[in-house]
Every structure is written in structure tokens, then in C-alpha cells.
Design a protein around this motif. Structure first.
Motif, PDB file in Angstrom:
ATOM      1  N   ALA A 102       0.824  -1.216   0.000  1.00  0.00           N
ATOM      2  CA  ALA A 102       0.000   0.000   0.000  1.00  0.00           C
ATOM      3  C   ALA A 102       0.854   1.261   0.000  1.00  0.00           C
ATOM      4  CB  ALA A 102      -0.941  -0.012   1.208  1.00  0.00           C
ATOM      5  N   ARG A 103       1.938   1.257   0.779  1.00  0.00           N
ATOM      6  CA  ARG A 103       2.801   2.445   0.809  1.00  0.00           C
ATOM      7  C   ARG A 103       3.444   2.676  -0.549  1.00  0.00           C
ATOM      8  NH1 ARG A 103       8.136   2.604   2.188  1.00  0.00           N
ATOM      9  NH2 ARG A 103       8.043   0.538   3.159  1.00  0.00           N
ATOM     10  N   ARG A 104       3.884   1.607  -1.192  1.00  0.00           N
ATOM     11  CA  ARG A 104       4.467   1.745  -2.520  1.00  0.00           C
ATOM     12  C   ARG A 104       3.434   2.262  -3.521  1.00  0.00           C
ATOM     13  NH1 ARG A 104       9.128   1.690  -0.581  1.00  0.00           N
ATOM     14  NH2 ARG A 104      10.305  -0.234  -0.347  1.00  0.00           N
ATOM     15  N   LEU A 105       2.178   1.806  -3.385  1.00  0.00           N
ATOM     16  CA  LEU A 105       1.139   2.255  -4.292  1.00  0.00           C
ATOM     17  C   LEU A 105       0.987   3.772  -4.237  1.00  0.00           C
ATOM     18  CD1 LEU A 105      -1.180   1.759  -6.241  1.00  0.00           C
ATOM     19  CD2 LEU A 105      -2.630   1.165  -4.282  1.00  0.00           C
ATOM     20  N   GLY A 106       1.014   4.338  -3.026  1.00  0.00           N
ATOM     21  CA  GLY A 106       0.948   5.794  -2.902  1.00  0.00           C
ATOM     22  C   GLY A 106       2.127   6.482  -3.563  1.00  0.00           C
ATOM     23  N   GLU A 107       3.309   5.889  -3.466  1.00  0.00           N
ATOM     24  CA  GLU A 107       4.490   6.474  -4.099  1.00  0.00           C
ATOM     25  C   GLU A 107       4.381   6.385  -5.619  1.00  0.00           C
ATOM     26  OE1 GLU A 107       7.784   4.356  -2.475  1.00  0.00           O
ATOM     27  OE2 GLU A 107       7.652   5.312  -0.494  1.00  0.00           O
ATOM     28  N   TRP A 108       3.824   5.285  -6.138  1.00  0.00           N
ATOM     29  CA  TRP A 108       3.701   5.141  -7.585  1.00  0.00           C
ATOM     30  C   TRP A 108       2.731   6.169  -8.170  1.00  0.00           C
ATOM     31  CZ3 TRP A 108       2.711  -0.838  -7.116  1.00  0.00           C
ATOM     32  CH2 TRP A 108       3.888  -1.442  -6.689  1.00  0.00           C
ATOM     33  N   THR A 109       1.577   6.370  -7.500  1.00  0.00           N
ATOM     34  CA  THR A 109       0.597   7.311  -8.042  1.00  0.00           C
ATOM     35  C   THR A 109       1.030   8.760  -7.888  1.00  0.00           C
ATOM     36  OG1 THR A 109      -0.606   7.224  -5.948  1.00  0.00           O
ATOM     37  CG2 THR A 109      -1.354   5.759  -7.708  1.00  0.00           C
ATOM     38  N   SER A 110       1.927   9.040  -6.948  1.00  0.00           N
ATOM     39  CA  SER A 110       2.414  10.408  -6.779  1.00  0.00           C
ATOM     40  C   SER A 110       3.666  10.686  -7.607  1.00  0.00           C
ATOM     41  CB  SER A 110       2.722  10.679  -5.297  1.00  0.00           C
ATOM     42  OG  SER A 110       3.787   9.856  -4.856  1.00  0.00           O
ATOM     43  N   GLY A 111       4.175   9.676  -8.297  1.00  0.00           N
ATOM     44  CA  GLY A 111       5.360   9.868  -9.128  1.00  0.00           C
ATOM     45  C   GLY A 111       6.664   9.824  -8.376  1.00  0.00           C
ATOM     46  N   GLN A 112       6.625   9.424  -7.098  1.00  0.00           N
ATOM     47  CA  GLN A 112       7.858   9.386  -6.314  1.00  0.00           C
ATOM     48  C   GLN A 112       8.722   8.192  -6.681  1.00  0.00           C
ATOM     49  OE1 GLN A 112       6.490   9.442  -2.279  1.00  0.00           O
ATOM     50  NE2 GLN A 112       6.161  11.643  -2.244  1.00  0.00           N
ATOM     51  N   SER A 113       8.119   7.125  -7.163  1.00  0.00           N
ATOM     52  CA  SER A 113       8.890   5.954  -7.556  1.00  0.00           C
ATOM     53  C   SER A 113       8.101   5.177  -8.595  1.00  0.00           C
ATOM     54  CB  SER A 113       9.212   5.068  -6.342  1.00  0.00           C
ATOM     55  OG  SER A 113       8.017   4.544  -5.788  1.00  0.00           O
ATOM     56  N   VAL A 114       8.739   4.149  -9.168  1.00  0.00           N
ATOM     57  CA  VAL A 114       8.150   3.330 -10.216  1.00  0.00           C
ATOM     58  C   VAL A 114       8.287   1.874  -9.784  1.00  0.00           C
ATOM     59  CG1 VAL A 114       8.273   2.696 -12.663  1.00  0.00           C
ATOM     60  CG2 VAL A 114       8.783   5.037 -11.968  1.00  0.00           C
ATOM     61  N   PRO A 115       7.278   1.030 -10.008  1.00  0.00           N
ATOM     62  CA  PRO A 115       7.410  -0.383  -9.633  1.00  0.00           C
ATOM     63  C   PRO A 115       8.627  -1.025 -10.273  1.00  0.00           C
ATOM     64  CG  PRO A 115       5.151   0.110 -10.266  1.00  0.00           C
ATOM     65  CD  PRO A 115       5.958   1.320 -10.600  1.00  0.00           C
ATOM     66  N   ARG A 116       9.293  -1.869  -9.500  1.00  0.00           N
ATOM     67  CA  ARG A 116      10.470  -2.540 -10.029  1.00  0.00           C
ATOM     68  C   ARG A 116      10.099  -3.642 -11.009  1.00  0.00           C
ATOM     69  NH1 ARG A 116      13.773  -3.755  -4.562  1.00  0.00           N
ATOM     70  NH2 ARG A 116      11.718  -3.472  -3.654  1.00  0.00           N
ATOM     71  N   GLN A 117       8.935  -4.259 -10.830  1.00  0.00           N
ATOM     72  CA  GLN A 117       8.497  -5.340 -11.696  1.00  0.00           C
ATOM     73  C   GLN A 117       7.162  -4.960 -12.332  1.00  0.00           C
ATOM     74  OE1 GLN A 117      10.370  -7.976 -12.293  1.00  0.00           O
ATOM     75  NE2 GLN A 117      11.942  -7.369 -10.793  1.00  0.00           N
ATOM     76  N   PHE A 118       7.013  -5.296 -13.635  1.00  0.00           N
ATOM     77  CA  PHE A 118       5.779  -4.963 -14.334  1.00  0.00           C
ATOM     78  C   PHE A 118       4.601  -5.780 -13.815  1.00  0.00           C
ATOM     79  CE2 PHE A 118       2.813  -5.577 -17.940  1.00  0.00           C
ATOM     80  CZ  PHE A 118       2.352  -4.276 -18.007  1.00  0.00           C
ATOM     81  N   GLU A 119       4.883  -6.959 -13.206  1.00  0.00           N
ATOM     82  CA  GLU A 119       3.790  -7.782 -12.703  1.00  0.00           C
ATOM     83  C   GLU A 119       2.928  -7.038 -11.696  1.00  0.00           C
ATOM     84  OE1 GLU A 119       6.774  -8.793 -13.226  1.00  0.00           O
ATOM     85  OE2 GLU A 119       6.644 -10.583 -14.498  1.00  0.00           O
TER      86      GLU A 119
END
Length: 905
Positions: A53-70
């Protein structure tokens, strides 16, 4: 979905924008719930992707990108499935993959990791870097945490950033991240300084040492050159060093590790165009945050990181009997995952737990057993004799140090008292109002036997913010004014509460929850958070929740809250658990015990055991009338549910008489706007309709809707629920189109007020679909049934009674729309599920059999349809009685078929 050209030149922002648009299609689902569902999604490869969930917030805010496309694929598929959209095909997935890959490969035109910041002045010659100070060594089984490393390097390379601030609770790995960045900087930086910054003297000493090294090395650049006179004391040498940083052309990096008091850093912050500063601190004060500072919150490990750490760390444990070269047998993956979860993925706790297991030779199941025992103190589970890797403190000493500092920022005693309240509530979201209301202020001010002097105004807010500033809690989360706290912080605080004061803490917390929950304007999303808090409080201090010779009034709310969500099995279990506790402490006729026993009986009825429930409530009603009096509110409540379940058993006329009498007596004993009065009047209207007076039911519901709209407002949940009930009886009078329009108004209002996934919204949407079908709009009916079914499965699960009912009616109306064969097969599959979950005699099982018979008859298989309906009618009479509405409906349908057969012959 847009392609690569999404209106921004930065592919990372383009990816974030598309992901945000996708995320907004499920506004009522929290990041935590969405992440859990996405993690459970089986991908075409057969694997699952872990989504945090924390990573999801970072992805939608542009702070980071998922490491895996899955992870992206899992999110896309989960949201498409939940919103009823078409499943993403290969073309759509390829576009998502293109966006993701472009975002991953993009570096915002910054130099590669390890490159120098872009400054206007660069050194003319690359020198061997000068390194002053000693960063901590790498922890054993070090986790790379690449996303944090990338964000730190992005900050160091950004021309607008002069300071990178790593902030988070003590023990989450800030220093390890800073140390890794420090070592990477040796590729581009000419001067690197590591300073332990927990006090001003240590910072001055570090700067003075750096100045002396520079003086001996005669480092030069386009700026000033250190002189040969090193100065006479640390203050002077520190001033000279800071002056040199300001004007130097030599690239530099200063790490200030563990800044404990921002005020002590006055005049000591490094400034200069040629360099950058990294600061690690548990503080979140305003004085640390200003333009030119890139704030990077550092939290706990992900579950994968925590499990990986334990796996690697414990694999280093040798088997003494076999020699140092042969490791112990691997720990079971499920034990490693359980330990990571039990410790909340907190890095310091993981490190100390691993050290303790190695030092004691204890196996993981034994350690997990100790950890689950609240009688064991954290100090004993994380002793100083088993220290963590490269960390000076233990779990308990680190948290205590932060609390001591927080107490210095708030009125005396307020921060600790606030944290005591927080320690017995839900760690993942405590409504702010609970901690900032009169009940909480009374606790902080000492309105209890142990006493404490009266605190100044706003002391509750000052205490809460002090805890936030020291990263002991997080105030104002992303989904509204809530407070979050790590479970280990809670346990450490509970360990410190004296035994004779634990009941006071529990009662104060219950008072604060009840105060907010009982407010007329308490929002549905708030009640959900309040229930989680009450559930946690019950688990931590349930035996202490006594109130004026009975149980605390908060506990009465738990069962009805679950029942209101359609979770009747859970409501029965909760009320039964509370009743068992109450029996040990209260006399048999006590009102609280009667109320809990009534809640158990109501849940029995709602689960289909109507006859048993009516008998239980009848017995309880007589006990209540004898012990409390016939006009007592608790007695009236028991009478209401006894009459309701009698109505549902088919005794409509008798129930109508009961409700008319009850409504009159309730109006005489209670205020006109009391919920019990409203409920009695609703059931009077419903019984009028069920007894055949559809116009009377419509008029009664319309009058009640007007009254509620005037007293509560048109958007109040109670008003909208009555509007939904009114819709049915508008349709039953023959005005089907008006019924659909009124249902649509009710559904839209419930979505806005309660949310798309609330149980009342699900039921109203299901009924809207039904009336679309009655109106002849079979396509719209199926469309609404599909939406309701998907939402119900997302909110309640695939085998919840409401979900199964919606799926059953979806199959039935698909059959009426023409796909009879597939519909009958689906109903047979659902029948097996319903009979397995509820039993063959449950009303839902009987209803599915009736619908299957009707579809077979409509498809032309008259003989089989008649035979099946005759069999189910016999079972309905046996189980529900001859007067039950569903029994009469099946009887009338069979009679109609017989009449048609007679006419045809």
C-alpha cells in the motif's frame, strides 16, 4: 488509456498520471484493501505479484516506479475486474508496459547514480576523495532498498535541492540508507564528512576535525583554500569549516546522522553551491522543512524485504554440533513470514529478534509464542545482550528516548498520556476526533483517581503533534485526519503502564470512542475506523471495560455495527463473546446481558434460523418486562426485533399488530426522533405492504421520508434508506417507472454518503436492478446486477449472504433475458455453494431451487419445472410455514401453471 504522450515530457509523471486515473475508479477502496486484493490476483503466468500500500501511494504520486511490471499488471486487472470494465487485453497491457518501461528507464536528465550534482563550478581535476568520519558498517543481511537509494540520488542531483532529509522512526534504517549514499558519493565527491549529530558538541567536533584534515591536505578549488592556521578551538574551527563550505568550488557531501534537536543545529547547517547535505532524523519539525530540502519519509520494510532479511540473517546461524561451516536447517518460510508480520516489518526489531534467536538457540515457533504473549515485556524479548546490527539502542530504549524528547515539546505528562490512549486503539487508523475530544482532554488533564494537574488549552493537540514530530505516530494520513502508530510502539507503551492504571486507560479510550460514535453526524467511514479501534481495545483490555456496574456502552455498538454491514455471522460471534464475558460479572437479569443475548438471537434470525430466533427473543422479552419494565428502551428494542423476525417468518398480520402497538408505546416513552421510534414506524409501513396494502405502505413510507428529510436532512443515511424502501412500494402500486427513478435517486445518494461498497448501497443497487427487470429493461437489470455483484464480492467476499443473493438474482435475470441454459447451470452451481455454506433448508437454498424451476418452466420444460417447484414448495411449508411470503409466492406460481395446463388441455 493515453499513450506515451500524456501531456508531460517526463515519462515517470506520465506513468503516475495514468496510474492515478486508474486508481480513481475505486475511490471507496483504501490503498491497503486494493493492495491486498491486487496481491491475491493470479496473473496469466500463474504467479502473484506483491503489492504494498505504501508503494502504491508512491507510484501514483510519481515518487517511484514499480520494479516489476507484474505489480502494474495485477493492479490493472484488479481495478478492471472490480469496476466491471472489460479485462485489459494484450494491446492495453502492452501500452501499460510501454509506459512503465519508459518511466523506469527515465532519469529526468540527471546524471547516473553516483554522478556529481550539477553545479556551476566543477573541480578541474579528479582527486582521491577526502573522507572524514566513520559511517556505520553495513548491517548483516543488508537490504538494498533500491527505491530509497534512487530517491536520495535524485535529490542530490537536483539543482533545486541542497539538503536531503531522511525522516522516520528510530530503527527504520535511515542511517544505513545514508551510509550507502555516502559510499556512492565517493565516485563524484572530493570531500565527504560523516557527523554523528545527536548533540551540538558532536557536530562541532566533527566540523573541527574536517577543518583540520582540510588544512593539512590543502584542498583547493575555484573557491577559498583552507589556511595554514587551523584555529584554536572546536567552535573556531567549525566556523572556518562552514565558511569554507559556503565559498568552496570543491564538491562536498556532509551527512548529519541522527539530528535529535533541530534547535541545537542553529548556525551549523552546511551551505554552499558546490555541495549537498544528507540529514537523518526522527524529527518532523517545521524548522527542518523549507525550500531546498527534499524530504524522504523512511518507513518499515515491506513484507518481502523483512522476510528476505530474516531468511538471510538467520541462515548465518551455525550449527555448533556440526562445526562452523555447516549451517542449521533452514527455518520454515511460513515461520519467517509470521515473524516479519508479528514485528510489523520494523527493521530494528527484526535485527534484534534475529540476534536473540541466534544467541539463545531458540526456534522461531517458540519465539513467536513468546512474542504473542502480552505478559512478556518487549525489554525481555529485545534485550541489550542481543544488540541489533550497527544500532546503538534496543527497541525499547530507542522508543523511550523518542518519548522523552516528545514530552519536552508538550505540557508535562500530556505526550505520555496521549500515547497511552493510542496504545490500546487500532494502529492503522485512529480518527483524530477520538484523541482531540473532551474525553481525551479529560484523560490528559487528570480527570481520574490518580490525578494530574489541569493542562492548558490545546494540550491535546500539542501532545499529539509532539508525538508526530518525533515519528512516534503519524498524524494526518493520506485519507483524512487520522493517527497511525506502529504496533511495537503501542506494546512498548502498554508495557510501561502500571497494572493498577490499566483499567483507567481502557475506560478513557472507550469513553473517547463512545463520544465520537454516539454523535448524530458520525460519518460511516468514521464508524468503520471506530469499530477497528474498539475491536483492538477489546482485545487489549476487554476485561477492564466496566462502567457503573455494567459493561461500557461502547460494547453495545459492536454487534449492531457488524449486522448493519451484513456480517451477521460475525455479529453473532461478537455478541456471543461479549455475553460470555458479561455472564461472569453480571447478574442474569442485567440489562447489558439481556441486550447481548438479544443481539445473538437477532443474528440467528438474520442467518435464517427464524423460528429459533423468535423463541429466544420471546423469552428475553418476558425477562426484560419483568426486570426492566415494559416501557424500558431495552425492552422496547427486544420487542422490535421479536416482531421483525415474526414478520420474516410469515406471520405478517400478527407482526403488524405488534408494530402498531410498539410504535405508539415507543412514541410515548421516547423522543420523536429516537431511532427506535423510526424503526417501529418503518416496520408498520412494511407490514402494511406485505399484508396486501401497497398504497398504504407507499403513503406511510412517503410520510416517514418527509419527516426524516426535515429532521435529519435529505442526505442522511436514515433518510436515504427509507427512500429506498419507499421505492419498492411505489413499484408495488404499479408505477414501475417512478419506482426505478426513486431507486436511482436513493442509490446515487447512498453512494455519495456511505460509499459504493457499503452494505446499504449494495442492497439498494440490487433492488434497483430488480425493478429495471420488472420494467422490462432486462439489459439494464443485468448491468446493475453485475455491478452490485462485483462490488459485493469486493466488499464482503464471494460467500457472503448478500453476495450470493446478488449472484443468484443475476443468474435468474440473465435467464429471463434469454440465456436460459447458462442461467440454469449457474443457479445449480450457486445452489451447491449456498447449501454448503448455509445448509439445504436455508431460505436462500429454497429460493434458488424455486428460481431454477421457474427458468426451466419458461424454457419449455414444463414437467420438470412443475415437479421441482412442487418439491421445493413442500420444503418451504415444512421449513418456513405456509404463511411465509415466499411460500405463498411459490404456491401461487404453481397454481398459475396448473391453471395454464388445465386451460391448454
Amino acid at each position: 488509456m493515453a499513450g506515451h504522450g500524456t501531456g508531460t515530457g517526463d515519462p515517470r509523471l506520465a506513468f503516475a498520471a495514468e496510474l492515478t486515473r486508474l486508481r480513481r475508479r475505486l475511490p471507496d477502496v483504501s490503498d491497503e484493501a486494493l493492495a491486498r486484493r491486487a496481491s491475491a490476483m493470479v496473473l496469466p503466468s500463474g504467479r502473484r505479484a506483491a503489492v504494498n500500500a505504501r508503494r502504491l501511494g508512491e507510484w501514483t504520486s510519481g515518487q517511484s516506479v514499480p520494479r516489476q511490471f507484474e505489480a502494474v499488471m495485477a493492479l490493472v486487472r484488479t481495478i478492471e475486474q472490480a469496476t466491471g470494465g472489460a479485462a485489459a487485453d494484450r494491446t492495453a497491457m502492452a501500452r501499460w508496459q510501454g509506459l512503465w518501461r519508459a518511466a523506469r528507464d527515465h532519469r529526468s536528465d540527471r546524471p547516473a547514480t553516483g554522478s556529481p550534482p550539477r553545479t556551476s563550478v566543477q573541480p578541474q581535476h579528479r582527486r582521491t576523495p577526502i573522507v572524514v568520519g566513520r559511517p556505520p558498517s553495513d548491517a548483516a543481511a543488508l537490504r538494498r532498498r533500491d527505491e530509497f537509494a534512487e530517491r536520495i540520488d535524485d535529490g542530490l542531483a537536483d539543482d533545486s535541492v541542497r539538503r536531503v532529509l531522511l525522516t522516520g522512526a528510530g530503527g527504520v534504517g535511515k542511517s544505513q540508507l545514508a551510509a550507502a549514499a555516502f559510499h556512492r558519493a565517493e565516485q563524484w565527491c572530493e570531500l565527504l564528512l560523516w557527523v554523528t549529530a545527536d548533540n551540538r558538541a558532536s557536530v562541532l567536533d566533527g566540523y573541527a576535525r574536517a577543518w583540520r584534515v582540510l588544512s593539512r591536505a590543502s584542498v583547493s578549488g575555484d573557491g577559498a583554500t583552507p589556511g595554514t592556521g587551523p584555529g584554536s578551538d572546536d567552535e573556531t574551527q567549525a566556523d572556518l569549516f562552514l565558511a569554507w563550505l559556503r565559498s568552496a568550488g570543491t564538491s562536498w557531501l556532509v551527512v548529519l546522522d541522527d539530528v535529535d534537536d533541530p534547535g541545537a543545529m542553529a548556525g551549523l547547517w552546511p551551505v554552499g553551491d558546490a555541495g549537498r547535505t544528507i540529514v537523518t532524523t526522527r524529527r518532523r519539525d517545521a524548522s527542518l522543512i523549507h525550500p531546498g530540502v527534499r524530504v524522504i519519509p523512511v518507513g518499515v520494510f515491506t513484507v518481502e524485504e523483512a522476510t528476505g532479511y530474516l531468511t538471510d540473517r538467520l541462515s548465518l546461524d551455525p550449527d555448533p554440533a556440526a562445526g562452523p561451516q555447516r549451517p542449521l536447517a533452514a527455518h520454515r518460510p511460513e515461520d519467517l513470514a509470521a515473524l516479519a508480520t508479528a514485528l510489523g516489518c520494523f527493521p530494528l526489531a527484526l535485527s534484534q529478534a534475529a540476534a536473540f534467536v541466534i544467541d539463545t538457540g531458540m526456534d522461531l515457533p517458540s519465539y513467536l509464542s513468546l512474542l504473542s504473549d502480552e505478559r512478556e515485556s518487549l525489554a525481555g524479548l529485545f534485550p541489550s545482550s542481543s544488540p541489533a546490527d550497527e544500532h546503538r539502542g534496543t527497541v525499547t530504549s530507542t522508543l523511550e528516548l523518542a518519548l522523552v524528547r516528545a514530552e519536552s515539546l508538550a505540557p508535562p505528562g500530556a505526550a505520555r498520556a496521549m500515547l497511552e490512549l493510542i496504545s490500546v486503539l487500532a494502529p492503522d487508523g485512529i480518527p483524530e476526533a477520538v484523541l482531540l475530544g473532551p474525553a481525551a482532554r479529560a484523560w490528559l488533564g487528570g480527570d481520574r483517581p490518580s490525578g494530574r494537574r489541569e493542562l492548558p488549552a490545546r494540550s491535546d493537540l500539542l501532545a499529539l503533534r509532539a508525538l508526530h514530530r518525533l515519528s512516534l505516530v503519524t498524524h494526518q494520513g493520506p485519507y483524512g485526519p487520522v493517527v497511525e502508530v506502529h504496533s511495537l510502539v503501542q506494546r512498548a507503551v502498554r508495557d510501561g503502564v502500571p497494572v493498577d492504571r490499566r483499567a483507567e486507560v481502557a475506560t478513557a479510550a472507550a469513553d473517547a470512542l463512545e463520544e465520537v460514535w454516539s454523535a448524530p453526524d458520525c460519518a460511516p467511514e468514521t464508524t468503520t475506523a471506530l469499530y477497528r479501534c474498539a475491536e483492538t481495545l477489546l482485545a487489549q483490555a476487554g476485561d477492564h471495560l466496566r462502567y457503573d456496574g455494567g459493561m461500557h456502552p461502547l460494547l453495545r455498538r459492536l454487534g449492531p455495527h457488524l449486522a448493519g454491514l451484513g456480517r451477521h455471522d460475525a455479529a453473532r460471534a461478537m455478541a456471543g463473546q461479549l455475553a460470555d464475558r458479561a455472564r461472569r460479572r453480571l447478574p442474569a437479569g442485567h440489562r447489558d446481558l439481556l441486550t447481548l443475548r438479544a443481539q445473538v438471537a437477532q443474528a440467528e434470525g438474520d442467518l435464517g434460523n427464524t423460528a429459533k430466533a423468535v423463541q429466544l427473543l420471546s423469552d428475553l422479552r418476558r425477562e426484560a418486562e419483568d426486570g426492566l419494565g415494559p416501557a424500558d428502551p431495552d425492552t422496547l428494542s427486544i420487542r422490535l426485533h421479536e416482531a421483525r423476525l415474526r414478520m420474516e417468518s410469515g406471520l405478517i398480520v400478527a407482526a403488524l399488530a405488534d408494530f402498531v402497538t410498539l410504535a405508539a408505546e415507543a412514541r410515548a416513552a421516547l423522543s420523536a426522533d429516537d431511532p427506535l421510534v423510526t424503526a417501529a414506524e418503518e416496520h408498520v409501513a412494511l407490514c402494511r405492504g406485505l399484508s396486501g396494502d401497497a398504497h398504504g405502505a407507499r403513503d406511510a413510507y412517503a410520510a416517514l421520508a418527509r419527516d426524516l428529510e426535515g429532521s435529519l436532512g435529505p442526505r442522511h443515511p436514515s433518510t436515504l434508506r427509507v427512500l429506498s424502501d419507499l421505492s419498492r412500494w411505489i413499484g408495488e402500486t404499479g408505477d414501475v417507472r417512478s419506482a426505478v427513478a426513486t431507486y436511482r435517486k436513493a442509490v446515487d445518494g447512498l453512494v455519495r454518503v456511505l460509499g459504493r461498497l457499503h452494505h446499504d448501497t449494495l442492497v439498494a443497487r440490487h433492488n434497483l436492478a430488480y425493478w429495471h427487470g420488472i420494467a422490462g429493461d432486462h439489459g439494464l437489470a443485468v448491468e446493475q446486477f453485475v455491478t452490485a455483484a462485483d462490488d459485493s464480492e469486493l466488499a464482503l467476499g464471494s460467500e457472503h449472504p448478500t453476495t450470493l443473493t446478488i449472484h443468484t438474482n443475476l443468474a435468474f435475470w440473465r435467464g429471463l433475458a434469454g440465456d436460459t441454459t447458462a442461467a440454469v447451470e449457474e443457479l445449480q452451481r450457486l445452489q451447491r455453494t449456498v447449501e454448503r455454506v448455509f445448509g439445504t433448508d436455508h431460505p436462500r437454498s429454497l429460493r434458488i431451487r424455486q428460481q431454477s424451476a421457474e427458468l426451466l418452466y419458461r424454457a419449455g420444460d414444463h414437467a420438470t419445472g412443475v415437479a421441482q417447484l412442487g418439491a421445493v414448495l413442500d420444503d418451504m411449508v415444512r421449513v418456513q410455514g405456509a404463511h411465509h411470503p415466499r411460500t405463498r409466492e411459490a404456491e401461487q406460481l404453481l397454481a398459475d401453471w396448473s391453471e395454464k395446463r388445465t386451460s391448454a388441455s
